[in-house]
Design a protein around this motif. Structure first.
Motif, PDB file in Angstrom:
ATOM      1  N   ASP A   1       0.035   3.198  11.893  1.00 53.91           N
ATOM      2  CA  ASP A   1      -0.530   4.051  10.841  1.00 53.91           C
ATOM      3  C   ASP A   1      -0.004   3.664   9.459  1.00 53.91           C
ATOM      4  O   ASP A   1      -0.745   3.660   8.469  1.00 53.91           O
ATOM      5  CB  ASP A   1      -0.219   5.521  11.122  1.00 53.91           C
ATOM      6  N   ILE A   2       1.293   3.347   9.382  1.00 48.45           N
ATOM      7  CA  ILE A   2       1.873   2.957   8.091  1.00 48.45           C
ATOM      8  C   ILE A   2       1.266   1.642   7.622  1.00 48.45           C
ATOM      9  O   ILE A   2       0.908   1.483   6.447  1.00 48.45           O
ATOM     10  CB  ILE A   2       3.411   2.862   8.194  1.00 48.45           C
ATOM     11  N   GLU A   3       1.136   0.691   8.535  1.00 53.33           N
ATOM     12  CA  GLU A   3       0.545  -0.595   8.170  1.00 53.33           C
ATOM     13  C   GLU A   3      -0.903  -0.414   7.714  1.00 53.33           C
ATOM     14  O   GLU A   3      -1.342  -1.030   6.741  1.00 53.33           O
ATOM     15  CB  GLU A   3       0.613  -1.565   9.353  1.00 53.33           C
ATOM     16  N   ALA A   4      -1.640   0.454   8.421  1.00 50.46           N
ATOM     17  CA  ALA A   4      -3.027   0.714   8.036  1.00 50.46           C
ATOM     18  C   ALA A   4      -3.093   1.353   6.653  1.00 50.46           C
ATOM     19  O   ALA A   4      -3.979   1.035   5.848  1.00 50.46           O
ATOM     20  CB  ALA A   4      -3.696   1.612   9.077  1.00 50.46           C
ATOM     21  N   PHE A   5      -2.146   2.255   6.371  1.00 53.21           N
ATOM     22  CA  PHE A   5      -2.144   2.906   5.061  1.00 53.21           C
ATOM     23  C   PHE A   5      -1.832   1.909   3.948  1.00 53.21           C
ATOM     24  O   PHE A   5      -2.418   1.970   2.859  1.00 53.21           O
ATOM     25  CB  PHE A   5      -1.139   4.055   5.020  1.00 53.21           C
ATOM     26  N   ILE A   6      -0.903   0.986   4.218  1.00 51.89           N
ATOM     27  CA  ILE A   6      -0.571  -0.040   3.216  1.00 51.89           C
ATOM     28  C   ILE A   6      -1.814  -0.861   2.896  1.00 51.89           C
ATOM     29  O   ILE A   6      -2.100  -1.160   1.726  1.00 51.89           O
ATOM     30  CB  ILE A   6       0.574  -0.939   3.730  1.00 51.89           C
ATOM     31  N   GLN A   7      -2.553  -1.228   3.925  1.00 49.45           N
ATOM     32  CA  GLN A   7      -3.779  -1.993   3.701  1.00 49.45           C
ATOM     33  C   GLN A   7      -4.806  -1.168   2.920  1.00 49.45           C
ATOM     34  O   GLN A   7      -5.475  -1.679   2.024  1.00 49.45           O
ATOM     35  CB  GLN A   7      -4.367  -2.431   5.049  1.00 49.45           C
ATOM     36  N   LEU A   8      -4.930   0.121   3.275  1.00 46.97           N
ATOM     37  CA  LEU A   8      -5.862   0.999   2.560  1.00 46.97           C
ATOM     38  C   LEU A   8      -5.489   1.105   1.095  1.00 46.97           C
ATOM     39  O   LEU A   8      -6.351   1.035   0.206  1.00 46.97           O
ATOM     40  CB  LEU A   8      -5.860   2.389   3.201  1.00 46.97           C
ATOM     41  N   SER A   9      -4.192   1.259   0.823  1.00 40.94           N
ATOM     42  CA  SER A   9      -3.730   1.357  -0.554  1.00 40.94           C
ATOM     43  C   SER A   9      -4.007   0.067  -1.314  1.00 40.94           C
ATOM     44  O   SER A   9      -4.407   0.083  -2.477  1.00 40.94           O
ATOM     45  CB  SER A   9      -2.233   1.681  -0.578  1.00 40.94           C
ATOM     46  N   ALA A  10      -3.814  -1.067  -0.642  1.00 39.11           N
ATOM     47  CA  ALA A  10      -4.058  -2.357  -1.284  1.00 39.11           C
ATOM     48  C   ALA A  10      -5.532  -2.522  -1.627  1.00 39.11           C
ATOM     49  O   ALA A  10      -5.884  -3.094  -2.674  1.00 39.11           O
ATOM     50  CB  ALA A  10      -3.588  -3.493  -0.380  1.00 39.11           C
ATOM     51  N   GLU A  11      -6.394  -2.021  -0.753  1.00 35.61           N
ATOM     52  CA  GLU A  11      -7.835  -2.150  -0.992  1.00 35.61           C
ATOM     53  C   GLU A  11      -8.277  -1.387  -2.244  1.00 35.61           C
ATOM     54  O   GLU A  11      -9.270  -1.770  -2.885  1.00 35.61           O
ATOM     55  CB  GLU A  11      -8.601  -1.660   0.229  1.00 35.61           C
ATOM     56  N   GLN A  12      -7.543  -0.344  -2.590  1.00 36.22           N
ATOM     57  CA  GLN A  12      -7.890   0.405  -3.790  1.00 36.22           C
ATOM     58  C   GLN A  12      -7.754  -0.455  -5.042  1.00 36.22           C
ATOM     59  O   GLN A  12      -8.375  -0.199  -6.071  1.00 36.22           O
ATOM     60  CB  GLN A  12      -6.994   1.648  -3.918  1.00 36.22           C
ATOM     61  N   TYR A  13      -6.899  -1.477  -4.943  1.00 32.05           N
ATOM     62  CA  TYR A  13      -6.667  -2.363  -6.092  1.00 32.05           C
ATOM     63  C   TYR A  13      -7.265  -3.747  -5.857  1.00 32.05           C
ATOM     64  O   TYR A  13      -6.962  -4.702  -6.569  1.00 32.05           O
ATOM     65  CB  TYR A  13      -5.166  -2.465  -6.376  1.00 32.05           C
ATOM     66  N   ARG A  14      -8.098  -3.853  -4.788  1.00 36.46           N
ATOM     67  CA  ARG A  14      -8.811  -5.092  -4.488  1.00 36.46           C
ATOM     68  C   ARG A  14      -7.862  -6.268  -4.295  1.00 36.46           C
ATOM     69  O   ARG A  14      -8.081  -7.370  -4.817  1.00 36.46           O
ATOM     70  CB  ARG A  14      -9.839  -5.408  -5.577  1.00 36.46           C
ATOM     71  N   VAL A  15      -6.784  -6.003  -3.567  1.00 40.48           N
ATOM     72  CA  VAL A  15      -5.869  -7.088  -3.215  1.00 40.48           C
ATOM     73  C   VAL A  15      -5.697  -7.071  -1.701  1.00 40.48           C
ATOM     74  O   VAL A  15      -5.891  -6.053  -1.047  1.00 40.48           O
ATOM     75  CB  VAL A  15      -4.490  -6.938  -3.902  1.00 40.48           C
ATOM     76  N   ALA A  16      -5.342  -8.222  -1.165  1.00 43.74           N
ATOM     77  CA  ALA A  16      -5.112  -8.341   0.277  1.00 43.74           C
ATOM     78  C   ALA A  16      -3.631  -8.533   0.523  1.00 43.74           C
ATOM     79  O   ALA A  16      -2.976  -9.331  -0.154  1.00 43.74           O
ATOM     80  CB  ALA A  16      -5.905  -9.510   0.846  1.00 43.74           C
ATOM     81  N   ILE A  17      -3.102  -7.783   1.465  1.00 40.38           N
ATOM     82  CA  ILE A  17      -1.692  -7.911   1.839  1.00 40.38           C
ATOM     83  C   ILE A  17      -1.655  -8.418   3.269  1.00 40.38           C
ATOM     84  O   ILE A  17      -2.092  -7.735   4.186  1.00 40.38           O
ATOM     85  CB  ILE A  17      -0.954  -6.562   1.732  1.00 40.38           C
ATOM     86  N   GLY A  18      -1.150  -9.622   3.455  1.00 39.91           N
ATOM     87  CA  GLY A  18      -1.129 -10.201   4.789  1.00 39.91           C
ATOM     88  C   GLY A  18       0.205 -10.003   5.477  1.00 39.91           C
ATOM     89  O   GLY A  18       1.247 -10.376   4.941  1.00 39.91           O
ATOM     90  N   GLY A  19       0.205  -9.411   6.641  1.00 43.82           N
ATOM     91  CA  GLY A  19       1.415  -9.251   7.432  1.00 43.82           C
ATOM     92  C   GLY A  19       2.374  -8.231   6.864  1.00 43.82           C
ATOM     93  O   GLY A  19       2.054  -7.462   5.967  1.00 43.82           O
ATOM     94  N   LYS A  20       3.596  -8.275   7.406  1.00 41.36           N
ATOM     95  CA  LYS A  20       4.610  -7.316   6.991  1.00 41.36           C
ATOM     96  C   LYS A  20       5.250  -7.776   5.687  1.00 41.36           C
ATOM     97  O   LYS A  20       5.656  -8.917   5.540  1.00 41.36           O
ATOM     98  CB  LYS A  20       5.670  -7.177   8.081  1.00 41.36           C
ATOM     99  N   LYS A  21       5.355  -6.866   4.745  1.00 40.05           N
ATOM    100  CA  LYS A  21       5.877  -7.219   3.424  1.00 40.05           C
ATOM    101  C   LYS A  21       7.201  -6.532   3.123  1.00 40.05           C
ATOM    102  O   LYS A  21       7.559  -6.369   1.978  1.00 40.05           O
ATOM    103  CB  LYS A  21       4.843  -6.842   2.364  1.00 40.05           C
ATOM    104  N   GLY A  22       7.894  -6.103   4.162  1.00 42.18           N
ATOM    105  CA  GLY A  22       9.207  -5.517   3.928  1.00 42.18           C
ATOM    106  C   GLY A  22       9.198  -4.010   3.910  1.00 42.18           C
ATOM    107  O   GLY A  22       8.371  -3.360   4.534  1.00 42.18           O
ATOM    108  N   ASN A  23      10.155  -3.454   3.163  1.00 39.48           N
ATOM    109  CA  ASN A  23      10.364  -2.015   3.177  1.00 39.48           C
ATOM    110  C   ASN A  23       9.319  -1.278   2.339  1.00 39.48           C
ATOM    111  O   ASN A  23       8.852  -1.778   1.323  1.00 39.48           O
ATOM    112  CB  ASN A  23      11.759  -1.696   2.631  1.00 39.48           C
ATOM    113  N   VAL A  24       8.974  -0.085   2.785  1.00 42.50           N
ATOM    114  CA  VAL A  24       8.053   0.757   2.038  1.00 42.50           C
ATOM    115  C   VAL A  24       8.476   2.212   2.244  1.00 42.50           C
ATOM    116  O   VAL A  24       8.941   2.591   3.316  1.00 42.50           O
ATOM    117  CB  VAL A  24       6.589   0.545   2.493  1.00 42.50           C
TER     118      VAL A  24
END
Length: 204
Positions: A59-82
């Motif tokens: 769920d956290i990973e999905a939310f990170i991707q959703l948040s990234a989509e709001q700014y039209r950027v792609a986040i690939g894989g795990k990016k550390g602490n959030v």
């Protein structure tokens, strides 16, 4: 043999032998029932915690991707602490990625360069710096190089060309051999401090 396949009136001992219950002391029967009951409940809770862990990470990973989509950027894989906060700030969830690192053979080259520096600096170098450097290469109780202490050497501001090369060798010697992901949940108390909602039975 499971409890469902045991003949009526019998229990299985630790060696696998079938023992008539009439030959088992009441206190031993009571102990067996207590242990079986608690172990069964512990396994059920373990399964629930495992399912929660998988869901939380997904769920956290999905939310990170959703948040990234709001700014039209792609986040690939795990990016550390959030860190995620509830709207009222009462709850805080932290997703942490902890990497396991090792050093390859280049660490020995770095140690040789550092030893050259220490030999030349023996007179002028402060005892504190010598102690920090020597301590960094001490083995832990399992006979492994303590990676954290070695990496801290790179924070020392030393201009000697050999030291600079040694620090570069340390950086290049780092090998990531694995990573673990943790989810920690906190609740803010009446004083405004966040307290961990412990999911580890030993910490409850």
């Amino acid at each position: 043999m499971t409890s469902t396949t045991l003949p009526a009136g019998y229990r299985q001992d630790a060696k696998g032998n079938l023992i008539p219950e009439k030959n088992i002391r009441p206190i031993d029967q009571a102990r067996d029932e207590l242990v079986q009951e608690l172990a069964t409940e512990a396994k059920r809770l373990h399964a629930l915690l495992s399912a929660f862990k998988l869901r939380a990470h997904a769920d956290i990973e999905a939310f990170i991707q959703l948040s990234a989509e709001q700014y039209r950027v792609a986040i690939g894989g795990k990016k550390g602490n959030v860190t995620l906060l509830s709207f009222d700030g009462r709850y805080k969830i932290i997703r942490q990625i902890q990497e396991s690192i090792r050093f390859d053979e280049r660490l020995q080259a770095a140690k040789a360069l550092i030893d050259d520096c220490l030999t030349e600096w023996t007179v002028d170098a402060s005892p504190e710096i010598r102690a920090i450097i020597n301590d960094a290469f001490r083995m832990d109780h399992q006979g492994n190089i303590r990676t954290g202490q070695v990496l801290q050497l790179r924070r020392l501001k030393i201009d000697d060309e050999r030291w600079v090369r040694a620090m570069a060798a340390i950086g290049e010697a780092v090998q990531v051999v694995g990573s673990k992901s943790y989810v920690r949940v906190y609740e803010r108390d009446d004083k405004g401090a966040y307290q961990s909602i412990t999911l580890d039975m030993a910490g409850v």
